[in-house]
Design a protein around this motif. Structure first.
Motif, PDB file in Angstrom:
ATOM      1  N   ALA A  17       0.863  -1.189   0.000  1.00  0.00           N
ATOM      2  CA  ALA A  17       0.000   0.000   0.000  1.00  0.00           C
ATOM      3  C   ALA A  17       0.893   1.230   0.000  1.00  0.00           C
ATOM      4  O   ALA A  17       2.017   1.184   0.484  1.00  0.00           O
ATOM      5  CB  ALA A  17      -0.893   0.007   1.230  1.00  0.00           C
ATOM      6  N   ARG A  18       0.395   2.309  -0.573  1.00  0.00           N
ATOM      7  CA  ARG A  18       1.139   3.560  -0.489  1.00  0.00           C
ATOM      8  C   ARG A  18       0.954   4.177   0.884  1.00  0.00           C
ATOM      9  O   ARG A  18      -0.155   4.197   1.414  1.00  0.00           O
ATOM     10  CB  ARG A  18       0.596   4.569  -1.507  1.00  0.00           C
ATOM     11  N   LEU A  19       2.040   4.701   1.434  1.00  0.00           N
ATOM     12  CA  LEU A  19       1.944   5.559   2.618  1.00  0.00           C
ATOM     13  C   LEU A  19       1.470   6.917   2.098  1.00  0.00           C
ATOM     14  O   LEU A  19       2.255   7.701   1.575  1.00  0.00           O
ATOM     15  CB  LEU A  19       3.318   5.662   3.295  1.00  0.00           C
ATOM     16  N   THR A  20       0.176   7.172   2.209  1.00  0.00           N
ATOM     17  CA  THR A  20      -0.380   8.395   1.609  1.00  0.00           C
ATOM     18  C   THR A  20      -0.056   9.612   2.473  1.00  0.00           C
ATOM     19  O   THR A  20       0.013   9.503   3.701  1.00  0.00           O
ATOM     20  CB  THR A  20      -1.899   8.269   1.445  1.00  0.00           C
ATOM     21  N   ARG A  34      -9.533  26.269  12.287  1.00  0.00           N
ATOM     22  CA  ARG A  34      -8.614  25.397  13.038  1.00  0.00           C
ATOM     23  C   ARG A  34      -7.689  24.729  12.019  1.00  0.00           C
ATOM     24  O   ARG A  34      -7.878  24.888  10.815  1.00  0.00           O
ATOM     25  CB  ARG A  34      -9.366  24.332  13.849  1.00  0.00           C
ATOM     26  N   GLN A  35      -6.710  23.960  12.481  1.00  0.00           N
ATOM     27  CA  GLN A  35      -5.800  23.312  11.534  1.00  0.00           C
ATOM     28  C   GLN A  35      -6.450  22.069  10.928  1.00  0.00           C
ATOM     29  O   GLN A  35      -6.914  21.190  11.658  1.00  0.00           O
ATOM     30  CB  GLN A  35      -4.486  22.963  12.214  1.00  0.00           C
ATOM     31  N   VAL A  36      -6.470  22.045   9.607  1.00  0.00           N
ATOM     32  CA  VAL A  36      -7.099  20.948   8.872  1.00  0.00           C
ATOM     33  C   VAL A  36      -6.012  20.078   8.242  1.00  0.00           C
ATOM     34  O   VAL A  36      -5.124  20.585   7.561  1.00  0.00           O
ATOM     35  CB  VAL A  36      -8.013  21.490   7.745  1.00  0.00           C
ATOM     36  N   TRP A  37      -6.101  18.782   8.486  1.00  0.00           N
ATOM     37  CA  TRP A  37      -5.149  17.824   7.915  1.00  0.00           C
ATOM     38  C   TRP A  37      -5.936  16.822   7.087  1.00  0.00           C
ATOM     39  O   TRP A  37      -6.955  16.309   7.552  1.00  0.00           O
ATOM     40  CB  TRP A  37      -4.391  17.102   9.030  1.00  0.00           C
ATOM     41  N   VAL A  38      -5.439  16.521   5.886  1.00  0.00           N
ATOM     42  CA  VAL A  38      -6.171  15.623   5.000  1.00  0.00           C
ATOM     43  C   VAL A  38      -5.314  14.402   4.675  1.00  0.00           C
ATOM     44  O   VAL A  38      -4.252  14.522   4.054  1.00  0.00           O
ATOM     45  CB  VAL A  38      -6.591  16.347   3.700  1.00  0.00           C
ATOM     46  N   LYS A  39      -5.766  13.251   5.126  1.00  0.00           N
ATOM     47  CA  LYS A  39      -5.084  11.990   4.809  1.00  0.00           C
ATOM     48  C   LYS A  39      -5.562  11.566   3.420  1.00  0.00           C
ATOM     49  O   LYS A  39      -6.716  11.124   3.254  1.00  0.00           O
ATOM     50  CB  LYS A  39      -5.461  10.953   5.877  1.00  0.00           C
ATOM     51  N   ALA A  40      -4.669  11.697   2.439  1.00  0.00           N
ATOM     52  CA  ALA A  40      -5.087  11.612   1.037  1.00  0.00           C
ATOM     53  C   ALA A  40      -5.103  10.176   0.521  1.00  0.00           C
ATOM     54  O   ALA A  40      -4.282   9.774  -0.297  1.00  0.00           O
ATOM     55  CB  ALA A  40      -4.186  12.488   0.176  1.00  0.00           C
ATOM     56  N   GLU A  41      -6.102   9.415   0.978  1.00  0.00           N
ATOM     57  CA  GLU A  41      -6.243   8.040   0.504  1.00  0.00           C
ATOM     58  C   GLU A  41      -6.745   7.959  -0.942  1.00  0.00           C
ATOM     59  O   GLU A  41      -6.737   6.882  -1.540  1.00  0.00           O
ATOM     60  CB  GLU A  41      -7.162   7.244   1.431  1.00  0.00           C
ATOM     61  N   ILE A 161      -2.058   7.516  10.344  1.00  0.00           N
ATOM     62  CA  ILE A 161      -2.491   8.822  10.869  1.00  0.00           C
ATOM     63  C   ILE A 161      -1.805   9.102  12.212  1.00  0.00           C
ATOM     64  O   ILE A 161      -1.297  10.204  12.448  1.00  0.00           O
ATOM     65  CB  ILE A 161      -4.029   8.870  11.028  1.00  0.00           C
ATOM     66  N   ALA A 162      -1.771   8.097  13.078  1.00  0.00           N
ATOM     67  CA  ALA A 162      -1.147   8.298  14.395  1.00  0.00           C
ATOM     68  C   ALA A 162       0.317   8.684  14.239  1.00  0.00           C
ATOM     69  O   ALA A 162       0.796   9.617  14.902  1.00  0.00           O
ATOM     70  CB  ALA A 162      -1.287   7.025  15.230  1.00  0.00           C
ATOM     71  N   GLN A 163       1.042   7.996  13.354  1.00  0.00           N
ATOM     72  CA  GLN A 163       2.464   8.302  13.150  1.00  0.00           C
ATOM     73  C   GLN A 163       2.658   9.691  12.552  1.00  0.00           C
ATOM     74  O   GLN A 163       3.503  10.464  12.998  1.00  0.00           O
ATOM     75  CB  GLN A 163       3.103   7.264  12.216  1.00  0.00           C
ATOM     76  N   GLN A 164       1.859   9.986  11.531  1.00  0.00           N
ATOM     77  CA  GLN A 164       2.029  11.267  10.847  1.00  0.00           C
ATOM     78  C   GLN A 164       1.620  12.432  11.755  1.00  0.00           C
ATOM     79  O   GLN A 164       2.236  13.495  11.719  1.00  0.00           O
ATOM     80  CB  GLN A 164       1.216  11.266   9.545  1.00  0.00           C
ATOM     81  N   ALA A 165       0.585  12.216  12.555  1.00  0.00           N
ATOM     82  CA  ALA A 165       0.141  13.271  13.478  1.00  0.00           C
ATOM     83  C   ALA A 165       1.216  13.551  14.519  1.00  0.00           C
ATOM     84  O   ALA A 165       1.450  14.703  14.908  1.00  0.00           O
ATOM     85  CB  ALA A 165      -1.162  12.866  14.153  1.00  0.00           C
ATOM     86  N   GLN A 166       1.888  12.502  14.957  1.00  0.00           N
ATOM     87  CA  GLN A 166       2.954  12.678  15.939  1.00  0.00           C
ATOM     88  C   GLN A 166       4.080  13.543  15.365  1.00  0.00           C
ATOM     89  O   GLN A 166       4.573  14.443  16.032  1.00  0.00           O
ATOM     90  CB  GLN A 166       3.494  11.313  16.359  1.00  0.00           C
ATOM     91  N   VAL A 167       4.447  13.266  14.106  1.00  0.00           N
ATOM     92  CA  VAL A 167       5.480  14.070  13.447  1.00  0.00           C
ATOM     93  C   VAL A 167       5.066  15.542  13.390  1.00  0.00           C
ATOM     94  O   VAL A 167       5.888  16.440  13.551  1.00  0.00           O
ATOM     95  CB  VAL A 167       5.759  13.524  12.024  1.00  0.00           C
ATOM     96  N   GLU A 168       3.784  15.778  13.179  1.00  0.00           N
ATOM     97  CA  GLU A 168       3.289  17.161  13.079  1.00  0.00           C
ATOM     98  C   GLU A 168       3.013  17.782  14.447  1.00  0.00           C
ATOM     99  O   GLU A 168       2.584  18.933  14.531  1.00  0.00           O
ATOM    100  CB  GLU A 168       2.009  17.212  12.227  1.00  0.00           C
ATOM    101  N   GLY A 169       3.207  17.003  15.497  1.00  0.00           N
ATOM    102  CA  GLY A 169       2.987  17.542  16.834  1.00  0.00           C
ATOM    103  C   GLY A 169       1.527  17.691  17.231  1.00  0.00           C
ATOM    104  O   GLY A 169       1.174  18.511  18.068  1.00  0.00           O
ATOM    105  N   ILE A 170       0.660  16.879  16.624  1.00  0.00           N
ATOM    106  CA  ILE A 170      -0.776  16.937  16.918  1.00  0.00           C
ATOM    107  C   ILE A 170      -1.062  15.995  18.092  1.00  0.00           C
ATOM    108  O   ILE A 170      -0.877  14.782  17.983  1.00  0.00           O
ATOM    109  CB  ILE A 170      -1.607  16.511  15.695  1.00  0.00           C
TER     110      ILE A 170
END
Lengths: 323, 323
Positions: A17-20, A34-41, A161-170
């Motif tokens: 699978a692609r890491l989107t 507010r800050q909007v994040w889009v997980k581009a599946e 999402i959990a990993q990417q959010a952590q990188v972004e400090g969410i």
């Protein structure tokens, strides 16, 4: 159905699978307040998250099951995801599709090597037809959402999402998921329960097809009146699943319901600000983030843009909202 | 200008620029007759690779230079990339833009905190105007391509391509780059010379604006007849740069020239098969991969989709080619 199964699926999906990406734009933040994040599946193989569930399910079959082939029924995205996953495994795929599914999805499914059998959504019973096909050919059925391996595959979106959010400090966020039968929503909720416990998953549906929102509100399975009649064709399931609903009930916040105009506007803003193509059923989450801020809380909202398989005519209608 | 400078820029850009995905579709492979990979820089911050060069250049300034502010001139994407990079650094940005640039690009540049000054492309001398502004306000000029730090920033696209291609098992490939003044093309070529020496960078341009292709063919700087008049507004530079051209000459294969219809078709196929939005100037590379296969060699072609900032009207015209 549990977290370990999602982790096992993640291992099988690794490199397949692609890491989107998790996209954002200051322009969308301004609209949403507010800050909007889009997980581009929509950038996933075959243009939707369904490839994950398809791969997870096909890869979990025994060699003997693989040699007999698989069966799936779907309005389109599950069909393509399963067909491509099967093709990559060298497994024969038979796909049962409604005859009113977008033509491009039917064509694509065939081009991905599957045998497509069409049925009439209003006069034929899909499940009965599927059961007959399954028995005749001794196929393994891969259900669109009420299947533990499928839920596990979709749940890998939550791990990312959990990993990417952590990188972004969410640290806290509402996670909005476009919801049909609840396969993705329940998988993401299970994944985040363990990996980002301060995140709240919120199912999002289009007006008139809010069975999940009403089921969560009342605590019992509710059903939609109509079977079709929304531009959000990918997520028009009649009722939450038997496996998925208990998970949704235990883990999700309340559902959010958006209008078709909000969906078209969200598609147009994704075009303009994120440069991605989202289909209507994949844009309800972004529509909720942008236009239902009063139903959200906190500084961050994460939306799963679940798919991007849309017709040019629908996309042009969305672009019209920018005029 | 050398490889070390690109590596230094990569360190400053780490966690700031998006690691954009390398996308593919079996449907595009079929059209091209080989495996097509698309480096989706349209998903970069501000919708184009220009953010990289902007960040690299702004981050290389001294604190004293930062406090005075920066100046850039651009048809749009460089403007937005520099404006956003400057805003994130807390640096004041003045941007000189042609009055006929797409309205959305002018608006976006202002919204990203820059002061935009418009000039008439046909009657005013951009460089003279810029020189005056620069002197009056004592600003640091960030050139769109003929600037070592900008080339270094764009070159990080090449570093990522090399890494991503290795993961995909690609050993040899033509790497097609949409080419204006050659900042991205020369940066990518320098990065790949070291990290993927079996890759050949090929500049791609639209018909009538093939100054780089002709310069490479003749070995001396050639100039375009017209300054505007192509839908590929992002890459209409009159002639290759003084710094970039020697690098292109040393490292690139021959240029490829595509038609506007091919560009629109490539945009439509990217919509349909990759679910990304590419602007005309960012789609010439994919157009070459899909429709100029006889000018390529080998089993793999990698295209940089350089930007995605397009007007709805232009995008609708592209979608029309699918009818």
């Amino acid at each position: 159905m549990n977290f370990d199964r999602i982790q096992a699926a993640a291992i099988r999906l690794n490199g397949r699978a692609r890491l989107t990406p998790l996209l954002s734009s200051p322009f969308l933040d301004k609209i949403a307040g507010r800050q909007v994040w889009v997980k581009a599946e929509c950038l996933q193989h075959t243009g939707s998250f369904k490839f994950r569930g398809g791969w997870a399910a096909v890869s979990a079959l025994s060699d003997e099951e693989k040699s007999r082939g698989i069966l799936a029924y779907s309005s389109g995205n599950h069909a393509q995801g399963v067909a491509y996953a099967a093709q990559k495994h060298g497994v024969a795929a038979t796909i049962l599709m409604p005859s009113d599914a977008p033509e491009i999805k039917i064509q694509n499914t065939r081009a991905l090597g599957a045998e497509v059998i069409l049925y009439d959504r209003s006069t034929q019973d899909r499940d009965a037809l599927g059961e007959t096909l399954k028995r005749e050919k001794n196929l393994s059925l891969i259900k669109p959402f009420d299947d533990p391996e499928v839920i596990a595959g979709q749940g890998t979106v939550g791990l990312e999402i959990a990993q990417q959010a952590q990188v972004e400090g969410i640290l806290e966020a509402d996670v909005l998921v476009c919801c049909g039968g609840g396969g993705l929503t329940s998988g993401v909720a299970l994944a985040l329960e363990r990996t980002a416990p301060h995140f709240t998953v919120r199912p999002v549906e289009p007006e008139g097809f809010d069975d999940v929102a009403r089921s969560l509100e009342t605590g019992v399975h509710q059903t939609n009146k109509a079977a079709s009649g929304s531009i959000c064709d990918a997520i028009l399931t009649p009722s939450p699943g038997q496996i998925t609903f208990p998970i949704l009930k235990r883990l999700c916040g309340s559902g959010i319901v958006v209008t078709e105009l909000e969906v078209l506007q969200a598609m147009a803003l994704a075009f303009q600000r994120l440069r991605i193509v989202i289909e209507p059923g994949g844009a309800v989450s972004l529509a909720a983030a942008l236009f239902h801020g009063n139903e959200l809380s906190g500084a961050h909202v994460i939306c799963v843009a679940t798919g991007g398989n849309t017709d040019p005519a629908t996309f042009k209608a969305a672009l019209q909202t920018l005029d």
